[in-house]
Design an enzyme around this catalytic site. Structure first.
Site, mmCIF file in Angstrom:
data_model
loop_
_atom_site.group_PDB
_atom_site.id
_atom_site.type_symbol
_atom_site.label_atom_id
_atom_site.label_comp_id
_atom_site.label_asym_id
_atom_site.label_seq_id
_atom_site.Cartn_x
_atom_site.Cartn_y
_atom_site.Cartn_z
ATOM 1 N N ALA A 14 34.310 52.802 45.637
ATOM 2 C CA ALA A 14 35.420 53.131 46.490
ATOM 3 C C ALA A 14 34.945 53.200 47.871
ATOM 4 C CB ALA A 14 36.384 54.377 45.914
ATOM 5 N N LYS A 42 29.478 45.849 46.481
ATOM 6 C CA LYS A 42 29.138 44.506 46.369
ATOM 7 C C LYS A 42 29.540 43.581 45.242
ATOM 8 C CE LYS A 42 25.050 45.224 49.669
ATOM 9 N NZ LYS A 42 26.096 44.324 50.828
ATOM 10 N N ALA A 44 32.006 44.115 42.851
ATOM 11 C CA ALA A 44 33.574 43.958 43.032
ATOM 12 C C ALA A 44 33.845 43.040 44.037
ATOM 13 C CB ALA A 44 34.251 45.160 43.039
ATOM 14 N N GLU A 141 22.743 47.159 43.995
ATOM 15 C CA GLU A 141 23.330 48.598 44.055
ATOM 16 C C GLU A 141 23.694 49.034 42.777
ATOM 17 O OE1 GLU A 141 26.066 48.481 48.131
ATOM 18 O OE2 GLU A 141 27.057 47.910 46.268
ATOM 19 N N LEU A 219 22.843 35.210 59.181
ATOM 20 C CA LEU A 219 22.324 35.744 60.684
ATOM 21 C C LEU A 219 23.774 35.951 61.264
ATOM 22 C CD1 LEU A 219 19.975 32.689 61.317
ATOM 23 C CD2 LEU A 219 19.220 34.781 60.726
ATOM 24 N N GLY A 220 24.564 36.614 60.895
ATOM 25 C CA GLY A 220 26.013 37.183 61.477
ATOM 26 C C GLY A 220 26.654 36.103 62.153
ATOM 27 N N ASP A 252 29.072 39.969 51.457
ATOM 28 C CA ASP A 252 29.565 39.727 49.958
ATOM 29 C C ASP A 252 30.361 38.375 49.820
ATOM 30 O OD1 ASP A 252 28.138 42.018 49.485
ATOM 31 O OD2 ASP A 252 29.864 43.108 49.791
ATOM 32 N N ALA A 282 36.648 36.751 57.048
ATOM 33 C CA ALA A 282 36.655 37.945 56.606
ATOM 34 C C ALA A 282 36.512 39.106 57.604
ATOM 35 C CB ALA A 282 35.396 38.079 55.509
ATOM 36 N N GLY A 287 38.835 46.119 56.387
ATOM 37 C CA GLY A 287 38.193 46.522 55.002
ATOM 38 C C GLY A 287 37.356 45.287 54.593
#
Length: 301
Positions: A14, A42, A44, A141, A219-220, A252, A282, A287
């Site tokens: 969560a 990550k 989910a 994770e 690289l964003g 993700d 995204a 969120g």
């Protein structure tokens, strides 16, 4: 014939999110926005992102028998992912504490909870699920030994994609299975340590030297760099320019899109180009899972 395009073995958390004008320094208190709770983790995130794009995805994870766990199950089902592999009990659902600044950048602290109880035995018990998947994706994770068991349990010919986040030393057996190893700039530097060179091209070559079959460095806003074994196989993939609202979970979404498209037969460059567009889309919403696009909503390249 595979039942699933992508099986994700990983975390379910969560996400407790607070917006801040700036992220606090050590010892500092800052005021933030109202707290919001979102489905995340990550593992989910990847399963939901792939399902939203149209992939037949499933999640192997562990959650608690609590309100956060029910939120996560509902979110997976709403996205269209199969939850047959989601195990319930043993500990509270994992929680991620996230602060997001006005630029969309975030800082995250994770309390693993039930994620730390996903064991190699759980993976072995889910052998039929792994056998039904064209591609298997994992992250860190969950316990490293559990991820290693995924590599050992998956059938020959099943492609394995790893995002080593949070980064940790990886055994040779795990590295050799990665096709690709997907890292951001921070993760690349941690994995390489003092041997990291000055730029992404150097990092890619050094990472390939550790044993993975291919490497993708995200690289964003600058897109990604891809590398495969052999001469002349390092190239950059651009990202569309968008107005970022929240970068939570964008990596993700990228990895899920990449893994799915590789399983559909795309070459690495093609899959990475599509994944960059998915990741860019995204970040335009708040969120993690709520911001993931359908295939028709992905921004143009």
């Amino acid at each position: 014939m595979y039942d699933y395009d992508l099986l994700v073995v990983g975390s379910a958390n969560a996400d407790l999110v607070i917006g801040v004008e700036r992220r606090p320094a050590a010892g500092e208190t800052v005021l933030g926005s109202d707290l919001t709770v979102h489905p995340g983790g990550k593992g989910a995130n990847q399963a939901a992102a792939a399902a939203r794009l149209g992939a037949r995805s499933a999640l192997l994870a562990r959650i608690g028998d609590d309100a956060h766990g029910r939120l996560l199950l509902d979110a997976q089902r709403s996205a269209g992912a199969d939850t047959v592999g989601v195990l319930v009990g043993d500990a509270p659902t994992g929680v991620a504490l996230i602060t997001v600044d006005p630029s969309g950048d975030n800082s995250i602290v994770v309390s693993p909870g039930a994620n730390s109880r996903l064991t190699p035995a759980d993976v072995r018990a889910a052998g039929s699920l792994l056998a039904a998947a064209r591609v298997v994706s994992a992250q860190l994770e969950i316990p490293l030994e559990t991820v290693v068991e995924v590599v050992r349990t998956r059938p020959p010919g099943t492609r394995f994609v790893l995002n080593p986040s949070p980064p940790a030393p990886l055994p040779t057996e795990l590295l050799a299975a990665c096709d690709p190893l997907v890292v951001n700039e921070h993760e690349a530097r941690v994995l390489l340590g003092p041997s990291a060179g000055p730029g992404p091209e150097d990092w890619a070559a050094a990472l390939l030297g550790l044993g993975p079959r291919s490497v993708v460095i995200t690289l964003g806003a600058e897109g990604a760099l891809i590398a495969e074994s052999g001469p002349g196989t390092v190239s950059r993939v651009p990202s569309p320019r968008v107005a970022a609202v929240d970068t939570t979970g964008a990596g993700d979404a990228f990895t899920a899109a990449l893994a799915w498209r590789l399983g559909q037969g795309d070459k690495l460059a093609e899959a990475a180009a599509f994944a960059a567009r998915v990741g860019a889309t995204a970040v335009t919403g708040a969120g993690a899972q709520e911001s993931y696009p359908t295939a028709g909503e992905v921004v143009a390249g």
